[in-house]
Design a protein around this motif. Structure first.
Motif, mmCIF file in Angstrom:
data_model
loop_
_atom_site.group_PDB
_atom_site.id
_atom_site.type_symbol
_atom_site.label_atom_id
_atom_site.label_comp_id
_atom_site.label_asym_id
_atom_site.label_seq_id
_atom_site.Cartn_x
_atom_site.Cartn_y
_atom_site.Cartn_z
ATOM 1 N N SER A 1 -1.704 9.249 6.152
ATOM 2 C CA SER A 1 -1.245 9.549 7.508
ATOM 3 C C SER A 1 -1.435 11.029 7.812
ATOM 4 C CB SER A 1 0.241 9.176 7.640
ATOM 5 O OG SER A 1 0.766 9.623 8.867
ATOM 6 N N VAL A 2 -1.871 11.305 9.044
ATOM 7 C CA VAL A 2 -1.966 12.685 9.541
ATOM 8 C C VAL A 2 -1.046 12.762 10.750
ATOM 9 C CG1 VAL A 2 -3.511 14.539 10.273
ATOM 10 C CG2 VAL A 2 -4.386 12.700 8.806
ATOM 11 N N THR B 1 -1.254 16.333 -0.369
ATOM 12 C CA THR B 1 -0.653 15.100 0.138
ATOM 13 C C THR B 1 0.627 14.825 -0.635
ATOM 14 O OG1 THR B 1 -1.859 13.693 -1.415
ATOM 15 C CG2 THR B 1 -2.918 14.133 0.701
ATOM 16 N N ARG B 2 1.460 13.960 -0.063
ATOM 17 C CA ARG B 2 2.684 13.542 -0.748
ATOM 18 C C ARG B 2 2.975 12.086 -0.395
ATOM 19 N NH1 ARG B 2 6.854 13.991 3.200
ATOM 20 N NH2 ARG B 2 6.099 15.165 5.007
ATOM 21 N N LEU B 3 3.524 11.373 -1.354
ATOM 22 C CA LEU B 3 3.894 9.979 -1.149
ATOM 23 C C LEU B 3 5.187 9.917 -0.343
ATOM 24 C CD1 LEU B 3 3.374 6.945 -1.996
ATOM 25 C CD2 LEU B 3 5.040 7.375 -3.810
ATOM 26 N N THR B 4 5.191 9.126 0.733
ATOM 27 C CA THR B 4 6.400 8.993 1.547
ATOM 28 C C THR B 4 6.976 7.584 1.532
ATOM 29 O OG1 THR B 4 5.091 8.542 3.539
ATOM 30 C CG2 THR B 4 5.701 10.847 3.111
ATOM 31 N N LEU C 1 0.845 -1.194 0.000
ATOM 32 C CA LEU C 1 0.000 0.000 0.000
ATOM 33 C C LEU C 1 0.879 1.242 0.000
ATOM 34 C CD1 LEU C 1 -2.736 -0.944 2.633
ATOM 35 C CD2 LEU C 1 -2.958 -0.979 0.137
ATOM 36 N N PRO C 2 0.613 2.194 -0.896
ATOM 37 C CA PRO C 2 1.356 3.456 -0.861
ATOM 38 C C PRO C 2 0.958 4.261 0.361
ATOM 39 C CG PRO C 2 -0.426 3.592 -2.454
ATOM 40 C CD PRO C 2 -0.429 2.176 -1.938
ATOM 41 N N VAL C 3 1.932 4.876 1.013
ATOM 42 C CA VAL C 3 1.686 5.686 2.207
ATOM 43 C C VAL C 3 1.808 7.157 1.822
ATOM 44 C CG1 VAL C 3 2.357 6.190 4.577
ATOM 45 C CG2 VAL C 3 2.643 3.872 3.663
ATOM 46 N N HIS C 4 0.698 7.860 1.923
ATOM 47 C CA HIS C 4 0.669 9.292 1.643
ATOM 48 C C HIS C 4 0.517 10.044 2.959
ATOM 49 C CE1 HIS C 4 -0.023 9.101 -2.831
ATOM 50 N NE2 HIS C 4 -0.315 7.861 -2.489
ATOM 51 N N VAL C 5 1.104 11.223 3.026
ATOM 52 C CA VAL C 5 1.002 12.067 4.216
ATOM 53 C C VAL C 5 0.194 13.303 3.869
ATOM 54 C CG1 VAL C 5 2.300 13.555 5.796
ATOM 55 C CG2 VAL C 5 3.124 11.258 5.306
ATOM 56 N N LEU C 6 -0.747 13.631 4.758
ATOM 57 C CA LEU C 6 -1.506 14.868 4.611
ATOM 58 C C LEU C 6 -0.624 16.001 5.120
ATOM 59 C CD1 LEU C 6 -4.327 16.030 3.848
ATOM 60 C CD2 LEU C 6 -4.949 15.763 6.249
ATOM 61 N N ASP C 7 -0.126 16.803 4.183
ATOM 62 C CA ASP C 7 0.843 17.838 4.547
ATOM 63 C C ASP C 7 0.227 18.970 5.343
ATOM 64 O OD1 ASP C 7 3.350 17.033 3.823
ATOM 65 O OD2 ASP C 7 3.194 17.752 1.770
ATOM 66 N N LEU D 1 -3.745 7.389 11.337
ATOM 67 C CA LEU D 1 -3.544 6.676 10.083
ATOM 68 C C LEU D 1 -4.902 6.196 9.592
ATOM 69 C CD1 LEU D 1 -1.376 5.618 8.086
ATOM 70 C CD2 LEU D 1 -1.398 3.470 9.375
ATOM 71 N N THR D 2 -5.170 6.399 8.313
ATOM 72 C CA THR D 2 -6.440 5.970 7.740
ATOM 73 C C THR D 2 -6.189 5.111 6.505
ATOM 74 O OG1 THR D 2 -6.769 7.787 6.150
ATOM 75 C CG2 THR D 2 -7.440 8.184 8.427
ATOM 76 N N LEU D 3 -7.143 4.220 6.233
ATOM 77 C CA LEU D 3 -7.172 3.537 4.951
ATOM 78 C C LEU D 3 -7.916 4.461 4.002
ATOM 79 C CD1 LEU D 3 -6.644 0.983 3.223
ATOM 80 C CD2 LEU D 3 -8.922 0.202 3.913
ATOM 81 N N TRP D 4 -7.243 4.856 2.938
ATOM 82 C CA TRP D 4 -7.802 5.781 1.951
ATOM 83 C C TRP D 4 -8.275 4.951 0.761
ATOM 84 C CZ3 TRP D 4 -4.011 9.518 -1.031
ATOM 85 C CH2 TRP D 4 -4.691 10.131 -2.099
#
Length: 202
Positions: free
Chosen positions: A133-134, A71-74, A47-53, A140-143
């Motif tokens: 992720s926030v 958001t950005r992929l981390t 699963l790609p992990v994105h962060v809510l900037d 952490l949420t499943l988007w």
């Protein structure tokens, strides 16, 4: 309806496989379940992990204003399985030289992620699952992204996308309760907004 699991970048998967085959990497991970397991281990469910900037006041109502959260992929996260049992997870990160193994870990988010994926499969709609992720809320949420053919490494949550907060969730936000982005984002925005300064009485 089956979820459309996006394929992980091949270098990210290779870095996890290399770490799993390294006794030093497994030993240094300090994850008891990973160290004690017998038999082969396999990385699954990438699963790609994105962060809510950042969520600005305008972003709190994306459906009304047309704005979208940034958001950005981390990284990419893999569930490490021994047979049919999840024993740990592995994170990868993007470096100047490409995708690299980051860490092994275990904890409640692994079980929560699997539970949320099972929930998503019962919704009756096709989604592309991601993690959002926030960090400021330790959340952490499943988007569940509605565009199943989208590039999993980019894009922002659409108002109609679904977010499923994973347990443990922040106080006041129910874990494993699916929310539309347009519903949950205002709650996140309010929590991230600085409290108004109180004026001292004259």
């Amino acid at each position: 309806m089956p979820l459309h699991i996006p394929p992980a970048p091949a270098p990210a998967l290779r870095s996890v496989l290399a770490a799993l085959s390294s006794p030093t990497a497994v030993r240094d991970a300090r994850t008891p379940a990973l160290q004690s397991v017998q038999g082969p281990l396999s990385p699954e469910l990438p699963l790609p992990v994105h962060v809510l900037d950042h969520v600005t006041p305008v972003d709190r109502a994306p459906s009304a204003s047309g704005s979208t959260p940034r958001t950005r992929l981390t990284g990419w996260r893999f569930v490490i399985r021994s047979g049919d049992r999840a024993v740990a997870a592995a994170d990868t990160m993007l470096t100047a030289d490409g995708w690299a193994f980051s860490r092994f870990f275990e904890g409640p988010y692994i079980t929560a992620t699997e539970r949320a994926l099972r929930q998503a499969e019962s919704l009756g709609t096709a989604y592309q699952p991601r993690l959002l992720s926030v960090p400021e809320l330790y959340m952490l949420t499943l988007w569940l992204h509605g565009d199943t053919e989208a590039d999993a490494s980019s894009g922002a949550p659409a108002p109609a996308d679904i977010l499923v907060p994973l347990a443990p969730a922040p106080p006041g936000i129910a874990a494993h309760r699916p929310h539309r982005v347009a519903e949950l984002l205002p709650m996140i925005g309010l929590r991230l907004s600085p409290a108004p300064l109180l004026r001292t009485p004259a």
